[in-house]
Scaffold this motif. Structure first.
Motif, PDB file in Angstrom:
ATOM      1  N   ARG A   3     -70.818 -96.046  63.478  1.00 37.84           N
ATOM      2  CA  ARG A   3     -69.877 -97.151  62.912  1.00 37.84           C
ATOM      3  C   ARG A   3     -70.719 -98.280  62.321  1.00 37.84           C
ATOM      4  N   ARG A   4     -71.436 -98.811  63.059  1.00 37.39           N
ATOM      5  CA  ARG A   4     -72.144 -99.605  62.402  1.00 37.39           C
ATOM      6  C   ARG A   4     -73.398 -99.106  61.019  1.00 37.39           C
ATOM      7  N   PHE A   5     -73.727 -98.147  61.498  1.00 43.52           N
ATOM      8  CA  PHE A   5     -75.052 -97.615  60.539  1.00 43.52           C
ATOM      9  C   PHE A   5     -73.702 -96.822  59.178  1.00 43.52           C
ATOM     10  N   ASN A   6     -72.728 -96.336  59.612  1.00 47.05           N
ATOM     11  CA  ASN A   6     -72.180 -95.803  59.038  1.00 47.05           C
ATOM     12  C   ASN A   6     -71.208 -96.933  57.797  1.00 47.05           C
ATOM     13  N   ALA A   7     -70.447 -98.636  58.336  1.00 52.87           N
ATOM     14  CA  ALA A   7     -70.392 -99.593  57.506  1.00 52.87           C
ATOM     15  C   ALA A   7     -71.694-100.224  56.476  1.00 52.87           C
ATOM     16  N   ARG A   8     -73.158 -99.915  56.981  1.00 49.82           N
ATOM     17  CA  ARG A   8     -74.021-100.264  56.300  1.00 49.82           C
ATOM     18  C   ARG A   8     -74.153 -98.750  55.051  1.00 49.82           C
ATOM     19  N   ALA A   9     -74.289 -98.059  55.520  1.00 51.96           N
ATOM     20  CA  ALA A   9     -74.776 -96.907  54.535  1.00 51.96           C
ATOM     21  C   ALA A   9     -73.208 -97.042  53.314  1.00 51.96           C
ATOM     22  N   SER A  10     -72.360 -96.939  53.564  1.00 50.03           N
ATOM     23  CA  SER A  10     -71.506 -97.354  52.595  1.00 50.03           C
ATOM     24  C   SER A  10     -71.155 -98.301  51.835  1.00 50.03           C
ATOM     25  N   THR A  11     -71.489 -99.314  52.153  1.00 51.57           N
ATOM     26  CA  THR A  11     -71.720-100.756  51.871  1.00 51.57           C
ATOM     27  C   THR A  11     -72.996 -99.876  50.282  1.00 51.57           C
ATOM     28  N   ALA A  12     -74.008 -99.822  51.287  1.00 55.15           N
ATOM     29  CA  ALA A  12     -75.122 -99.625  49.809  1.00 55.15           C
ATOM     30  C   ALA A  12     -74.596 -98.237  49.241  1.00 55.15           C
ATOM     31  N   GLY A  13     -73.509 -97.856  49.111  1.00 51.85           N
ATOM     32  CA  GLY A  13     -73.150 -96.777  48.351  1.00 51.85           C
ATOM     33  C   GLY A  13     -73.222 -95.182  48.971  1.00 51.85           C
ATOM     34  N   LEU A  14     -74.083 -95.364  49.985  1.00 54.97           N
ATOM     35  CA  LEU A  14     -74.071 -94.201  50.384  1.00 54.97           C
ATOM     36  C   LEU A  14     -73.007 -92.917  50.613  1.00 54.97           C
ATOM     37  N   HIS A  15     -73.120 -91.372  50.908  1.00 57.20           N
ATOM     38  CA  HIS A  15     -72.493 -91.073  51.085  1.00 57.20           C
ATOM     39  C   HIS A  15     -72.306 -90.682  53.004  1.00 57.20           C
ATOM     40  N   THR A  16     -71.292 -90.412  53.154  1.00 59.05           N
ATOM     41  CA  THR A  16     -71.222 -89.526  55.286  1.00 59.05           C
ATOM     42  C   THR A  16     -70.505 -89.338  55.380  1.00 59.05           C
ATOM     43  N   THR A  17     -70.123 -88.322  56.291  1.00 57.82           N
ATOM     44  CA  THR A  17     -69.252 -87.569  57.029  1.00 57.82           C
ATOM     45  C   THR A  17     -67.976 -87.810  57.402  1.00 57.82           C
ATOM     46  N   ASP A  18     -66.916 -87.522  57.570  1.00 52.05           N
ATOM     47  CA  ASP A  18     -65.436 -88.801  59.087  1.00 52.05           C
ATOM     48  C   ASP A  18     -66.504 -88.170  59.941  1.00 52.05           C
TER      49      ASP A  18
END
Length: 281
Positions: A179-194
């Protein structure tokens, strides 16, 4: 809205047999993506196989642990290697050293940058779709931050978020870090899967297990799912040095089975690579 299923084969470059199995699982089965292991002994020789798979998404499988040496010389990344110039065999050896400050982030940056550049150099003209790490070490926050930084610098649009479907303390820790990594990636504008599978099930997604996994995700509201898998060829002698207990050839047969493709179809998934994530984000 389209539901996306990314079936990603890790470790392209580990052995020639693994590379051939990944390409076969793409042409004949449901593999849509692969992560290239620049430190893998077979990566350089087998990279041309990807020329015959232009629709296969290709990312980078960054490694700072494992049986194979780093790309850079030991003198360039001294905190990553032992006195024999070898990387720690697993996360169990890496993380204790990292926690007490014995791993230099500058060394990590140099080695991981070299690995990304090596994959790009071997695949000129190909757009890299994602980044992940060997043994999911980017869940460790300092390494995760570096992975995000390098992905942004290199224009790589997506990163893997490893998640656990298990129970107990290990799963709680993994999912908290995810969850922590996903939040940082999203803030950086990177795509992630659900959603993601392949952490708890690594090396054991044989046909029945693979179908159950697809069905399980089909019953959720996840719009994008990654399944990480490790196909290989039967009796690949080069795999003997990797004592991981994986069922390489059984996973290959699962990927090319009609049951797996039928499961994706009945659950409303469209097969695609990380390149398609923007359409469902």
């Amino acid at each position: 809205m389209t539901r996306l299923l990314i079936v990603n084969a890790d470790d392209f470059g580990l052995t020639a047999g693994v590379c051939r199995a990944i390409v076969r699982a793409h042409h004949e089965g449901i593999v849509t993506s692969t992560s290239a292991l620049a430190v893998g002994p077979a990566f350089g020789a087998c990279a041309p196989l990807l020329d015959d798979a232009p629709e296969l998404g290709v990312g980078v499988h960054l490694a700072v642990v494992g049986e194979d040496p780093p790309l850079l010389a030991a003198t360039e990344v001294p905190s990553l290697v032992d006195d024999d110039g070898r990387l720690p065999l697993s996360w169990r050896r890496f993380l204790p050293r990292a926690f007490v400050g014995r791993v230099d982030v500058a060394d990590l940056r140099r080695e991981l940058s070299a690995q990304i550049d090596a994959v790009g150099a071997r695949l000129p003209g190909r757009t890299l779709t994602h980044v992940d790490t060997h043994q999911h070490l980017h869940l460790w926050p300092p390494l995760g931050a570096l992975v995000i930084e390098l992905a942004r610098q290199r224009g790589i649009p997506a990163v893997r978020v490893t998640r656990s479907v298990g129970r107990g303390g290990r799963a709680l820790v993994v999912n908290r870090l995810a969850r922590r990594f996903n939040a940082r990636a999203s803030t950086a504008g990177l795509h992630t899967t659900d959603a993601f599978a392949g952490f708890d099930e690594g090396g054991a997604l044989v046909t029945d297990a693979l179908v159950r996994t697809i069905d399980r995700f089909g019953a959720t509201d996840a719009q994008s799912v990654e399944i990480g898998i490790h196909p290989g060829e039967h009796d690949d002698a080069d795999l003997a040095r990797y004592e991981w207990g994986y069922r390489w050839s059984d996973e290959l047969e699962a990927l090319v089975s009609p049951e797996a493709r039928a499961a994706a179809k009945r659950n409303g998934f469209t097969l695609g690579s990380y390149a398609a994530l923007g359409a469902v984000a």
